[in-house]
Write a protein that holds these residues in place. Sequence first.
Motif, PDB file in Angstrom:
ATOM      1  N   TYR A 119     -20.732 -27.264  10.784  1.00 49.56           N
ATOM      2  CA  TYR A 119     -20.856 -28.053  12.013  1.00 49.56           C
ATOM      3  C   TYR A 119     -21.862 -29.173  11.830  1.00 49.56           C
ATOM      4  O   TYR A 119     -21.683 -30.294  12.328  1.00 49.56           O
ATOM      5  CB  TYR A 119     -21.253 -27.136  13.162  1.00 49.56           C
ATOM      6  CG  TYR A 119     -21.367 -27.819  14.495  1.00 49.56           C
ATOM      7  CD1 TYR A 119     -20.238 -28.204  15.208  1.00 49.56           C
ATOM      8  CD2 TYR A 119     -22.621 -28.083  15.050  1.00 49.56           C
ATOM      9  CE1 TYR A 119     -20.345 -28.834  16.437  1.00 49.56           C
ATOM     10  CE2 TYR A 119     -22.743 -28.708  16.288  1.00 49.56           C
ATOM     11  CZ  TYR A 119     -21.599 -29.085  16.978  1.00 49.56           C
ATOM     12  OH  TYR A 119     -21.708 -29.712  18.191  1.00 49.56           O
ATOM     13  N   SER A 120     -22.922 -28.870  11.095  1.00 44.02           N
ATOM     14  CA  SER A 120     -23.981 -29.852  10.865  1.00 44.02           C
ATOM     15  C   SER A 120     -23.482 -31.056  10.071  1.00 44.02           C
ATOM     16  O   SER A 120     -23.930 -32.184  10.293  1.00 44.02           O
ATOM     17  CB  SER A 120     -25.148 -29.195  10.129  1.00 44.02           C
ATOM     18  OG  SER A 120     -26.145 -30.130   9.791  1.00 44.02           O
TER      19      SER A 120
ATOM     20  N   THR B 186     -21.974 -33.372  12.610  1.00 48.09           N
ATOM     21  CA  THR B 186     -22.744 -33.765  13.795  1.00 48.09           C
ATOM     22  C   THR B 186     -24.144 -34.294  13.485  1.00 48.09           C
ATOM     23  O   THR B 186     -24.779 -34.894  14.367  1.00 48.09           O
ATOM     24  CB  THR B 186     -22.877 -32.569  14.753  1.00 48.09           C
ATOM     25  OG1 THR B 186     -23.547 -31.479  14.082  1.00 48.09           O
ATOM     26  CG2 THR B 186     -21.520 -32.108  15.236  1.00 48.09           C
ATOM     27  N   SER B 187     -24.619 -34.093  12.265  1.00 49.02           N
ATOM     28  CA  SER B 187     -25.987 -34.530  11.956  1.00 49.02           C
ATOM     29  C   SER B 187     -26.112 -36.047  11.903  1.00 49.02           C
ATOM     30  O   SER B 187     -27.192 -36.600  12.088  1.00 49.02           O
ATOM     31  CB  SER B 187     -26.451 -33.921  10.629  1.00 49.02           C
ATOM     32  OG  SER B 187     -25.605 -34.339   9.573  1.00 49.02           O
TER      33      SER B 187
ATOM     34  N   LEU C 107     -23.787 -39.368  13.324  1.00 53.66           N
ATOM     35  CA  LEU C 107     -22.581 -39.855  14.004  1.00 53.66           C
ATOM     36  C   LEU C 107     -22.478 -41.378  13.951  1.00 53.66           C
ATOM     37  O   LEU C 107     -21.725 -41.987  14.710  1.00 53.66           O
ATOM     38  CB  LEU C 107     -22.579 -39.393  15.466  1.00 53.66           C
ATOM     39  CG  LEU C 107     -22.559 -37.872  15.680  1.00 53.66           C
ATOM     40  CD1 LEU C 107     -22.663 -37.540  17.167  1.00 53.66           C
ATOM     41  CD2 LEU C 107     -21.288 -37.266  15.092  1.00 53.66           C
TER      42      LEU C 107
END
Length: 343
Positions: A116-117, A120-121, A123
């Motif tokens: 997930y990181s 999303t880290s 964008l």
Amino acid sequence: MGLDYKLVLWNKNKKKYDTIIGLGMLLYLVVFIGLTLAFNPEGTAETLIIRAFGSLAILILHVILIIGPLCRLNPKFLPLLYNRRHLGVSMFLAALVHGAFSIIHFHALGNVNPIYSIFTSNLDYGSLTNFPFQVLGFLALLILFFMASTSHDFFLKNLSPKIWKGLHMMVYVAYGLVILHVFLGAFQQETSMATMGILVIGFLLISGLHLTAAIKESKIDSSEGEKTDDGWLEVCNINEIAENRAKIFSIENERVAVFKYDGKLSAIHNVCKHQGGPLGEGKVVDGCVTCPWHGYQYLPENGQSPPPFTEKVCTYELRLENDTIYINPEGKPEGTEVEPITY
């Protein structure tokens, strides 16, 4: 060519091929790590592993992508093609080590799921200098995993050669993602002109070889002979075909191979049912047309693989007049017996 599915049909040549791959990968890693430690001893072990296996994967990917056009240009490179899938799996394993260490090193130390990181880290997709290039690498790794996990003939048979081949053409999508991943990473983190220069050279090499091979292939597609009054096509003089070899030419955008063997002439469709190999670039071995890619065989008089194999290709009628070969452009259904022309 095998009837039953096995994980790997180990034979002397495959063992030799894989030994060379393994030793070559090991040698590259040793040299890369040695040079890096000599010129940059302050680097961390994680960074060293990430760069060593990442650059190894990219190198192997370039080798994989030039094997195809090299074989089209010179049959001496065909031994590299026989077990190219082994090389592809090896490349994926190197990429997997690179990706796993990168995810652990950059995304596994917080309280967010590492996968997930990745997404999303960062964008900032609208920025060149801060584009989330790791996402591109992760997507490329997923494609390479899919290709490695479906490389066995079990999937080739059950998906059908056409679908399997189409899916595995995604290697070019993976290549594009890898190039952008490395280019943006080098641009953002180090502004490494050497890395970018190597990528450009690699891209030009792959593009140039594919373009050269395409030009050569286009000559075959434009080699359709003149039609006679009864609709047959002139192929060539019989002396233009070597013994146990074939002449390839095009009939209405379909390639056909006319084989000369044992005082006889037969014509079959040029495309092997296994992976689309060019049957006309193979030769007649023990009475069978043998594909130069992976050794699949067909009887020239009926286009059928010898029992217990079931592959079939189309056959064509021939006639011989004053040493000139003519062919009926209307192909017969796959596996149809056609009496060979004797000379």
